[in-house]
Design a protein around this motif. Structure first.
Motif, short mmCIF file in Angstrom:
data_model
loop_
_atom_site.label_atom_id
_atom_site.label_comp_id
_atom_site.label_asym_id
_atom_site.label_seq_id
_atom_site.Cartn_x
_atom_site.Cartn_y
_atom_site.Cartn_z
N ILE A 171 0.84 -1.20 0.00
CA ILE A 171 0.00 0.00 0.00
C ILE A 171 0.87 1.25 0.00
CG2 ILE A 171 -1.70 1.32 1.33
CD1 ILE A 171 -2.77 -1.42 2.33
N HIS A 172 1.93 1.24 0.80
CA HIS A 172 2.84 2.38 0.85
C HIS A 172 3.44 2.67 -0.53
CE1 HIS A 172 6.87 4.14 2.51
NE2 HIS A 172 6.07 5.08 2.08
N ARG A 173 3.98 1.64 -1.16
CA ARG A 173 4.62 1.83 -2.47
C ARG A 173 3.63 2.32 -3.53
NH1 ARG A 173 8.64 -3.45 -2.85
NH2 ARG A 173 10.33 -2.56 -1.60
N ILE A 174 2.45 1.75 -3.50
CA ILE A 174 1.45 2.12 -4.52
C ILE A 174 1.00 3.57 -4.32
CG2 ILE A 174 -0.88 1.63 -5.35
CD1 ILE A 174 -0.26 -1.37 -4.65
N LEU A 175 0.83 3.99 -3.08
CA LEU A 175 0.41 5.37 -2.82
C LEU A 175 1.46 6.38 -3.27
CD1 LEU A 175 -1.34 5.20 0.68
CD2 LEU A 175 -2.41 5.47 -1.56
N LEU A 176 2.73 6.01 -3.19
CA LEU A 176 3.78 6.96 -3.56
C LEU A 176 3.68 7.39 -5.02
CD1 LEU A 176 6.92 5.52 -1.72
CD2 LEU A 176 5.61 7.57 -1.14
N SER A 177 3.19 6.51 -5.88
CA SER A 177 3.06 6.87 -7.29
C SER A 177 1.61 7.06 -7.72
CB SER A 177 3.70 5.78 -8.16
OG SER A 177 3.09 4.52 -7.92
N SER A 178 0.72 7.16 -6.74
CA SER A 178 -0.70 7.29 -7.04
C SER A 178 -1.08 8.73 -7.37
CB SER A 178 -1.53 6.81 -5.84
OG SER A 178 -2.87 7.22 -5.95
N PRO A 179 -2.04 8.94 -8.26
CA PRO A 179 -2.50 10.30 -8.56
C PRO A 179 -3.26 10.96 -7.42
CG PRO A 179 -3.82 8.68 -9.75
CD PRO A 179 -2.68 7.94 -9.15
N VAL A 180 -3.62 10.21 -6.38
CA VAL A 180 -4.29 10.84 -5.23
C VAL A 180 -3.29 11.40 -4.23
CG1 VAL A 180 -6.24 9.26 -5.45
CG2 VAL A 180 -4.43 8.75 -3.79
N ARG A 181 -2.03 11.14 -4.44
CA ARG A 181 -1.02 11.60 -3.50
C ARG A 181 -0.76 13.09 -3.67
NH1 ARG A 181 5.17 10.65 -4.56
NH2 ARG A 181 6.07 11.67 -2.74
N THR A 182 -0.66 13.78 -2.55
CA THR A 182 -0.29 15.19 -2.57
C THR A 182 0.95 15.39 -1.71
OG1 THR A 182 -0.97 17.45 -2.05
CG2 THR A 182 -1.87 15.71 -0.65
N LEU A 183 1.79 16.30 -2.13
CA LEU A 183 2.99 16.64 -1.36
C LEU A 183 2.73 17.81 -0.42
CD1 LEU A 183 5.75 16.38 -4.09
CD2 LEU A 183 4.95 14.65 -2.51
N ILE A 184 1.54 18.34 -0.45
CA ILE A 184 1.21 19.52 0.36
C ILE A 184 0.22 19.07 1.44
CG2 ILE A 184 0.34 21.87 0.33
CD1 ILE A 184 0.96 21.85 -2.70
N PRO A 185 0.68 18.92 2.67
CA PRO A 185 -0.20 18.36 3.71
C PRO A 185 -1.46 19.17 3.96
CG PRO A 185 1.86 19.21 4.64
CD PRO A 185 2.04 19.20 3.17
N SER A 186 -1.40 20.47 3.75
CA SER A 186 -2.60 21.29 4.00
C SER A 186 -3.71 20.98 3.00
CB SER A 186 -2.25 22.77 3.93
OG SER A 186 -1.71 23.10 2.66
N GLU A 187 -3.39 20.33 1.88
CA GLU A 187 -4.40 19.95 0.88
C GLU A 187 -5.05 18.60 1.19
OE1 GLU A 187 -2.48 21.79 -3.23
OE2 GLU A 187 -2.69 19.64 -2.96
N ALA A 188 -4.42 17.79 2.04
CA ALA A 188 -4.79 16.38 2.18
C ALA A 188 -6.12 16.18 2.89
CB ALA A 188 -3.69 15.63 2.91
N ASP A 189 -6.86 15.17 2.42
CA ASP A 189 -8.04 14.70 3.12
C ASP A 189 -7.66 13.65 4.16
OD1 ASP A 189 -10.04 16.08 1.41
OD2 ASP A 189 -9.24 14.76 -0.13
N PHE A 190 -6.61 12.86 3.84
CA PHE A 190 -6.15 11.81 4.74
C PHE A 190 -4.62 11.78 4.73
CE2 PHE A 190 -10.28 10.49 3.07
CZ PHE A 190 -10.98 10.25 4.25
N PHE A 191 -4.06 11.18 5.78
CA PHE A 191 -2.61 11.11 5.94
C PHE A 191 -2.23 9.65 6.18
CE2 PHE A 191 -4.04 15.26 7.04
CZ PHE A 191 -3.04 16.15 6.67
N PHE A 192 -1.21 9.18 5.46
CA PHE A 192 -0.78 7.79 5.56
C PHE A 192 0.51 7.70 6.35
CE2 PHE A 192 1.43 3.97 4.02
CZ PHE A 192 0.45 3.02 4.24
N LEU A 193 0.52 6.82 7.36
CA LEU A 193 1.68 6.64 8.23
C LEU A 193 2.38 5.33 7.84
CD1 LEU A 193 3.03 8.00 10.70
CD2 LEU A 193 1.65 6.51 12.15
N PRO A 194 3.49 5.40 7.09
CA PRO A 194 4.13 4.18 6.57
C PRO A 194 5.10 3.56 7.58
CG PRO A 194 5.21 6.11 5.65
CD PRO A 194 4.13 6.61 6.55
N VAL A 195 4.57 2.72 8.45
CA VAL A 195 5.38 2.01 9.44
C VAL A 195 5.21 0.51 9.21
CG1 VAL A 195 5.83 1.66 11.89
CG2 VAL A 195 5.02 3.89 11.09
#
Length: 489
Positions: A171-195
């Motif tokens: 899931i972590h790897r796929i999200l990194l290249s996903s079009p839903v990913r944003t680099l701007i945290p203030s834009e995000a609807d959700f936050f992913f914690l890759p542990v």
């Protein structure tokens, strides 16, 4: 007089010309959008396009937040962003690297991103951006760039990428290249914690050890708490993967999992977990999305032909741990005695192909089988359920009260059998009855491609696959939250 008049006319013409130039400079991008798409730019994209065109027909500027994952200006000095190699490859980004500040350091210098791309490519990308994956609604996810000790360092053991708990890595790897990913945290609807908590393998048994999981996660939460996003919601918009036996309780034994419960610091978070039951259980007393265990998609999609093309000459199949004496040294009874009953009653039957040792031919055996037994182990869920579906063998699920992943899109009643634990001794008669009555119908439903796709973490993501299903459920959560907010206003 004539000279003054001509001079006046020239001045008027110059003013008109300059006005037209100003209009085209400010409105030209919108006109280009209109001619390209047949509609005006969506709200927010006009500003993106305006004053961005050069005479060569390229956009060359720092883009605003309406562009996916790109900053419009200098990012705040405290905002961690991603390394250049993890950035989406769709556009040609300039170099940018900044990380969480280390001790005695204030972090790397931040620069704006500048792109230089043909206008048509930018316009087409913008048109797709609002909801490129066709989810219930558009979502944006910010993936924290944690220090390697929380994730990448665990990958030195190759099993971390491929074992049954490896959904946390996929899931972590796929999200990194996903079009839903944003680099701007203030834009995000959700936050992913890759542990990655499931990659600490026991040297004796080979199974993942979870004793470190709570501390590792708590350390990660303490780190991201330096940013405002966890604290403002108490973590309620943060995603954590718990892909092992009892999910958010982070323990492999049910009694210890129940006594430990869900860690207090995760009680408001959204847990992506394989464990779920159709009754109350302390380990699902948290907002959660049930996900399937990991099965390597390359083995399904590339190594083997579609399941309907295989000759199936094994009637009922099981390979795995079968305890002859179910009570182990700790006094716990493995599989509630179900696997022991199966072994004792059916291991010598010609119709049942039951083996206790591992085999490199395991997948080909599933492809040769009509029914695949999926009894509970320590936990009710089993990777055999997913393996059976993706390889076209009818899952025979023996685990009372089990909940199955993505039941809103997979009609499990039409592609599998559920046998109550109390009836396991009648397994041969139950399977014979199904074979005579409606086996063909079940197989035709089972072999539909969309069922396989929904249970596989395909990289890159495709519509309907396991990661897409997670995002679609998050999109529905976003819609529900918006509706609740509207009703309160």
């Amino acid at each position: 007089m004539d000279g003054s008049y001509r001079m006046c006319i020239r001045c008027v013409r110059m003013v008109v010309f300059l006005s037209l130039v100003t209009f085209m400079f400010n409105s030209g991008p919108e006109l280009l959008w209109l001619f390209s798409t047949g509609r005006m730019p969506p709200l927010g994209d006009s500003e993106l396009l305006s004053r961005g065109l050069t005479s060569q027909g390229y956009i060359r500027k720092v883009l605003p937040p309406s562009w996916p994952s790109v900053s419009k200006a200098l990012l705040e000095e405290s905002s961690p962003v991603y390394r250049r190699e993890l950035l989406p490859k769709e556009l040609n980004y300039s170099s940018l690297r900044t990380d969480f500040p280390t001790e005695g350091s204030e972090g790397g210098a931040l620069k704006p991103w500048v792109i230089a791309e043909p206008v048509s490519k930018v316009l087409n990308s913008l048109a797709r951006y609002s909801n490129p994956l066709n989810l219930a609604t558009g979502v944006k996810i910010y993936v924290y760039d944690l220090p390697p000790k929380f994730n990448q360092d665990w990958l030195v053991d190759s099993r971390c990428n491929s074992h049954l708990f490896a959904a946390e890595v996929a899931i972590h790897r796929i999200l990194l290249s996903s079009p839903v990913r944003t680099l701007i945290p203030s834009e995000a609807d959700f936050f992913f914690l890759p542990v990655y908590v499931s990659c600490n393998f026991n040297t004796i048994t080979g199974f993942p050890y979870l004793g470190h999981a709570r501390e590792l996660l708590q350390n990660a939460v303490q780190l991201i708490s330096k940013m405002p996003y966890w604290n403002r919601s108490g973590g309620s918009d943060h995603l954590v993967v718990a892909s092992h036996d009892y999910g958010a309780c982070f323990h492999a034994m049910e009694d210890l999992a129940i006594s430990s419960g869900v860690p207090d610091f995760l009680r408001k978070s959204i847990i992506l977990q394989t464990f779920a039951q159709n009754k109350h259980h302390p380990c699902q007393d948290v907002d959660h999305i049930q996900i399937p265990p990991y099965v390597a998609p390359i083995q399904v999609l590339q190594r083997w032909p579609p399941p309907e093309q295989h000759v199936r000459n094994i009637w009922a199949f099981f390979r795995g741990k079968m305890e002859i004496h179910p009570k182990n040294i700790s006094g716990r009874i493995y599989s509630r005695g179900i696997r022991t009953t199966i072994w004792r009653k059916f291991s010598h039957s010609k119709k049942f192909y039951i083996k206790r040792k591992k085999s490199e031919h395991y997948q080909s055996e599933i492809l040769r089988s009509i029914f695949c037994l999926c009894p509970l182990g320590w936990a009710p869920w089993s990777p055999r359920i997913v393996e059976s579906v993706v390889f076209g063998c009818v899952p025979v699920i023996i685990a009372d009260d089990i909940a199955l992943p993505y039941s809103h899109v997979i009609n499990w009643n039409k592609i599998s059998l559920t046998v109550p634990e109390r009836d396991v001794h009648k397994l041969d008669r139950i399977l014979q009855h199904v074979a005579l009555k409606n086996l063909t119908v079940i197989q035709n439903n089972l072999w539909k491609e969309e069922n396989r796709r929904a249970l596989l973490y395909i990289d890159p993501m495709v519509k309907g696959d396991a990661t897409w299903q997670i995002l679609d459920q998050l999109a529905r959560k976003k819609l529900a939250m918006s509706e609740n907010l509207r009703l309160r206003l």
